[in-house]
Enzyme design. Structure first.
Site, PDB file in Angstrom:
ATOM      1  CB  ALA A   1       9.140  -1.832   4.963  1.00  0.00           C
TER       2      ALA A   1
ATOM      3  CG  ASN B   1       7.818  16.074  12.991  1.00  0.00           C
ATOM      4  OD1 ASN B   1       7.528  17.257  13.199  1.00  0.00           O
ATOM      5  ND2 ASN B   1       7.113  15.288  12.211  1.00  0.00           N
TER       6      ASN B   1
ATOM      7  CE1 TYR C   1       8.979   7.256  10.092  1.00  0.00           C
ATOM      8  CE2 TYR C   1       9.310   9.635   9.988  1.00  0.00           C
ATOM      9  CZ  TYR C   1       8.977   8.441   9.373  1.00  0.00           C
ATOM     10  OH  TYR C   1       8.642   8.432   8.046  1.00  0.00           O
TER      11      TYR C   1
ATOM     12  CG  LEU D   1      12.999  10.701  25.031  1.00  0.00           C
ATOM     13  CD1 LEU D   1      13.117   9.425  24.206  1.00  0.00           C
ATOM     14  CD2 LEU D   1      14.324  11.452  25.017  1.00  0.00           C
TER      15      LEU D   1
ATOM     16  NE  ARG E   1      -0.430   0.930   4.825  1.00  0.00           N
ATOM     17  CZ  ARG E   1      -0.885   0.933   6.059  1.00  0.00           C
ATOM     18  NH1 ARG E   1      -1.960   0.239   6.365  1.00  0.00           N
ATOM     19  NH2 ARG E   1      -0.293   1.646   6.993  1.00  0.00           N
ATOM     20  N   GLY E   2       0.216   2.407  -0.023  1.00  0.00           N
ATOM     21  CA  GLY E   2       0.899   3.696   0.165  1.00  0.00           C
ATOM     22  C   GLY E   2       2.002   3.956  -0.853  1.00  0.00           C
ATOM     23  CB  ILE E   3       5.261   5.693  -0.407  1.00  0.00           C
ATOM     24  CG1 ILE E   3       4.678   7.032   0.080  1.00  0.00           C
ATOM     25  CG2 ILE E   3       6.526   5.915  -1.222  1.00  0.00           C
ATOM     26  CD1 ILE E   3       5.576   7.809   1.038  1.00  0.00           C
TER      27      ILE E   3
ATOM     28  CB  THR F   1       0.128   7.827   2.623  1.00  0.00           C
ATOM     29  OG1 THR F   1       0.651   8.322   3.864  1.00  0.00           O
ATOM     30  CG2 THR F   1       1.133   8.015   1.513  1.00  0.00           C
TER      31      THR F   1
ATOM     32  CG  ASP G   1       3.658  -5.099   3.167  1.00  0.00           C
ATOM     33  OD1 ASP G   1       3.566  -5.223   4.410  1.00  0.00           O
ATOM     34  OD2 ASP G   1       3.557  -3.992   2.592  1.00  0.00           O
TER      35      ASP G   1
HETATM   36  P1  NAD Z   1       2.341   2.947   5.036  1.00  0.00           P
HETATM   37  O1  NAD Z   1       2.185   2.712   6.493  1.00  0.00           O
HETATM   38  O2  NAD Z   1       1.135   3.319   4.238  1.00  0.00           O
HETATM   39  O3  NAD Z   1       2.991   1.646   4.338  1.00  0.00           O
HETATM   40  C1  NAD Z   1       4.105   0.996   4.890  1.00  0.00           C
HETATM   41  C2  NAD Z   1       4.118  -0.448   4.428  1.00  0.00           C
HETATM   42  O4  NAD Z   1       5.264  -1.086   5.025  1.00  0.00           O
HETATM   43  C3  NAD Z   1       2.887  -1.243   4.901  1.00  0.00           C
HETATM   44  O5  NAD Z   1       2.337  -1.982   3.834  1.00  0.00           O
HETATM   45  C4  NAD Z   1       3.450  -2.157   5.987  1.00  0.00           C
HETATM   46  O6  NAD Z   1       2.763  -3.394   6.108  1.00  0.00           O
HETATM   47  C5  NAD Z   1       4.885  -2.354   5.509  1.00  0.00           C
HETATM   48  N1  NAD Z   1       5.772  -2.767   6.600  1.00  0.00           N
HETATM   49  C6  NAD Z   1       5.845  -2.237   7.844  1.00  0.00           C
HETATM   50  N2  NAD Z   1       6.729  -2.916   8.582  1.00  0.00           N
HETATM   51  C7  NAD Z   1       7.239  -3.906   7.785  1.00  0.00           C
HETATM   52  C8  NAD Z   1       8.177  -4.934   7.982  1.00  0.00           C
HETATM   53  N3  NAD Z   1       8.772  -5.126   9.175  1.00  0.00           N
HETATM   54  N4  NAD Z   1       8.459  -5.772   6.955  1.00  0.00           N
HETATM   55  C9  NAD Z   1       7.847  -5.610   5.748  1.00  0.00           C
HETATM   56  N5  NAD Z   1       6.935  -4.650   5.516  1.00  0.00           N
HETATM   57  C10 NAD Z   1       6.630  -3.814   6.524  1.00  0.00           C
HETATM   58  O7  NAD Z   1       3.497   4.034   4.904  1.00  0.00           O
HETATM   59  P2  NAD Z   1       3.792   5.106   3.740  1.00  0.00           P
HETATM   60  O8  NAD Z   1       3.192   6.395   4.121  1.00  0.00           O
HETATM   61  O9  NAD Z   1       3.493   4.539   2.415  1.00  0.00           O
HETATM   62  O10 NAD Z   1       5.380   5.262   3.918  1.00  0.00           O
HETATM   63  C11 NAD Z   1       6.324   4.508   3.195  1.00  0.00           C
HETATM   64  C12 NAD Z   1       7.718   4.945   3.614  1.00  0.00           C
HETATM   65  O11 NAD Z   1       7.870   6.348   3.422  1.00  0.00           O
HETATM   66  C13 NAD Z   1       8.041   4.690   5.083  1.00  0.00           C
HETATM   67  O12 NAD Z   1       9.407   4.328   5.211  1.00  0.00           O
HETATM   68  C14 NAD Z   1       7.798   6.033   5.719  1.00  0.00           C
HETATM   69  O13 NAD Z   1       8.506   6.187   6.925  1.00  0.00           O
HETATM   70  C15 NAD Z   1       8.278   6.961   4.636  1.00  0.00           C
HETATM   71  N6  NAD Z   1       7.730   8.322   4.706  1.00  0.00           N
HETATM   72  C16 NAD Z   1       6.410   8.569   4.504  1.00  0.00           C
HETATM   73  C17 NAD Z   1       5.935   9.887   4.560  1.00  0.00           C
HETATM   74  C18 NAD Z   1       4.479  10.242   4.316  1.00  0.00           C
HETATM   75  O14 NAD Z   1       4.150  11.429   4.338  1.00  0.00           O
HETATM   76  N7  NAD Z   1       3.593   9.304   4.088  1.00  0.00           N
HETATM   77  C19 NAD Z   1       6.822  10.924   4.843  1.00  0.00           C
HETATM   78  C20 NAD Z   1       8.158  10.633   5.058  1.00  0.00           C
HETATM   79  C21 NAD Z   1       8.609   9.328   4.967  1.00  0.00           C
END
Ligand code: NAD
Length: 435
Positions: free
Chosen positions: A276, A334, A340, A284, A207-209, A376, A228
């Protein structure tokens, strides 16, 4: 979650109100589509200082017309690699001041600089000045225009980078400084499907990115493995089916994750995308140990372990690509995200240290995308006021889409990007937070 404000500001009352109240005025961004793959307009090639770059043939291959008939320029490239003194900087002003107003909406301004010459502090000062210039211009252009700086010594080694920045694919990348080396890499046989014959694995792709990255790499011709956790099986299978890829169900924090990936891909891997990631936010003072360690392990520990294991096993083929996912939270920090922010800053440390060695020893590049506010499920859950602040507090006054991160990943993954190594590129619309 739809950006209703963006839609409203496109209406007549919306335009009136935002102008009167001095509110942010986001312009709908022009992104890549099959029907409209290139910017609408011509390319203007300007120079400041005495340049020695052989740039014209590379710019000609972008396909953007360079004649007057093309009308308003959609792209301006200022070659400032020859700027060596403060006086030379006057030529930067002289070149761009008369044209900046005429750049089309969603247009691109790309400034080209040289590496800083540590033996010449005048050159270093003048070249560093280009960064402040680029970032400031990015903050004032508006209308979906982007401004980026590329430091280079060889125009043809930077071709994939220039093509990316001068296309709709870089819609949400602005205010970035990208250093490109002089490593030659072969042009792909099929420019429209540059990853044909290559295998890519995207973690967290259900899903997502990650889903967008998987789809974009498949569009570019790659055989994509959607990885995943087992709990996300249904979504992972849906994504794989849509893009004609395969599924690997695996928790990346498993001690043997690298070995299992290598085993699942006996023919080897060309592109490894560490996407992921998880958040477990708390200040904290309220953060229990498990919130700390789970985020550090998923976002950083597992990335280090599996990268090491795959490189050691020779599972990444020569000319391979590793793309990691950082975040602006790791750059600017942040509140509520010490875990994070630490994990994502760690990713950038990994990239900078590993990149030269991985290239020398394995022929593999290592880079990071650092997303800003991307629309997302993760950001839809953010409380309204903070969400609105995240969306508006960037030069483009809107959130990015998963596809923006995906397009940047595809540029790193491109066979022609062998000279792009050790870079951390923010996909954040030039967030006003942080550097
Ligand atoms: P999301 O939560 O929608 O998707 C993350 C996916 O990673 C999920 O499908 C989840 O099941 C999978 N995942 C989590 N832990 C896992 C593991 N141990 N092994 C395998 N898969 C695993 O997140 P997103 O918003 O699509 O973000 C994707 C990446 O981009 C992440 O690294 C996130 O930190 C980074 N990011 C996102 C944003 C944002 O605005 N959405 C901003 C900065 C960075």
């Amino acid at each position: 979650m739809a950006d209703r404000y963006l839609s409203f500001t496109g209406t007549a009352p919306g335009r009136f109100l935002t102008r009167r109240l001095g509110l942010p005025r986001p312009a709908p961004l022009r992104r890549w589509s099959q029907e409209r793959p290139a910017l609408d307009g011509g390319l203007l090639h300007l120079t400041a200082g005495a340049s020695r770059l052989d740039l014209a043939p590379v710019l000609a291959r972008t396909g953007l017309p360079t004649d007057e008939a093309a009308g308003k320029p959609a792209a301006v490239v200022l070659d400032a690699t020859g700027v060596r003194t403060v006086e030379d900087l006057d030529e930067v002003h002289a070149a761009l001041h008369p044209v900046v107003r005429s750049v089309a909406e969603s247009g691109r301004i790309v400034v080209l600089g040289a590496p800083l010459d540590t033996a010449d502090h005048h050159q270093a000062a003048a070249q560093q000045a280009l960064e402040g210039f680029t970032r400031s211009l990015g903050k004032e252009t508006g209308g979906g225009r982007t401004v980026n700086l590329v430091r280079l010594t060889d125009a043809s080694a930077a071709e994939s980078t220039l093509r990316f920045l001068l296309s709709p694919k870089s819609a949400y990348v602005s205010g970035q400084v990208i250093a490109v080396g002089d490593q030659e890499s072969p042009a792909p046989e099929d420019a429209d499907r540059p990853l044909t014959g290559r295998t890519a694995l995207v973690t967290g792709a259900a899903r997502g990115i990650g889903e967008a990255v998987a789809a974009t790499l498949a569009r570019d011709g790659a055989e994509v493995v959607v990885l995943d956790v087992p709990q996300a099986e249904e979504d992972a299978r849906r994504v794989a089916e849509r893009i004609g890829g395969s599924v690997l169900l695996l928790d990346m924090t498993a001690a043997d994750a690298g070995a299992r990936i290598a085993e699942a891909l006996p023919g080897g891997l060309d592109v490894l995308v560490h996407n992921a990631g998880i958040t477990r936010d708390r200040r904290l003072v309220n953060m229990a140990k498990d919130r700390w360690s789970s985020v550090l392990d998923v976002n950083l520990g597992s990335v280090l372990r599996t990268t090491d294991a795959l490189l050691e096993a020779g599972a990444l083929r020569r000319d391979g690509r590793i793309v990691t996912t950082a975040s602006i939270a790791g750059i600017a920090g942040n509140a509520g995200q010490t875990n994070y922010g630490a994990s994502k800053a760690g990713v950038t440390g990994l990239v900078r240290a590993l990149a030269p060695r991985a290239l020398a020893e394995h022929g593999v590049t290592v880079n990071a995308v650092a997303p800003g506010f991307i629309e997302t499920k993760m950001t839809a859950a953010v409380p309204l006021i903070i969400r609105e602040a995240g969306r508006r507090m960037n030069s483009l006054a809107q959130g990015g889409l998963p596809v923006d991160v995906a397009e940047t990943t595809a540029w790193f993954a491109h066979p022609g990007s062998g000279a792009v190594n050790g870079q951390v590129v923010r996909v954040c619309g030039q967030s006003l937070l942080g550097a």
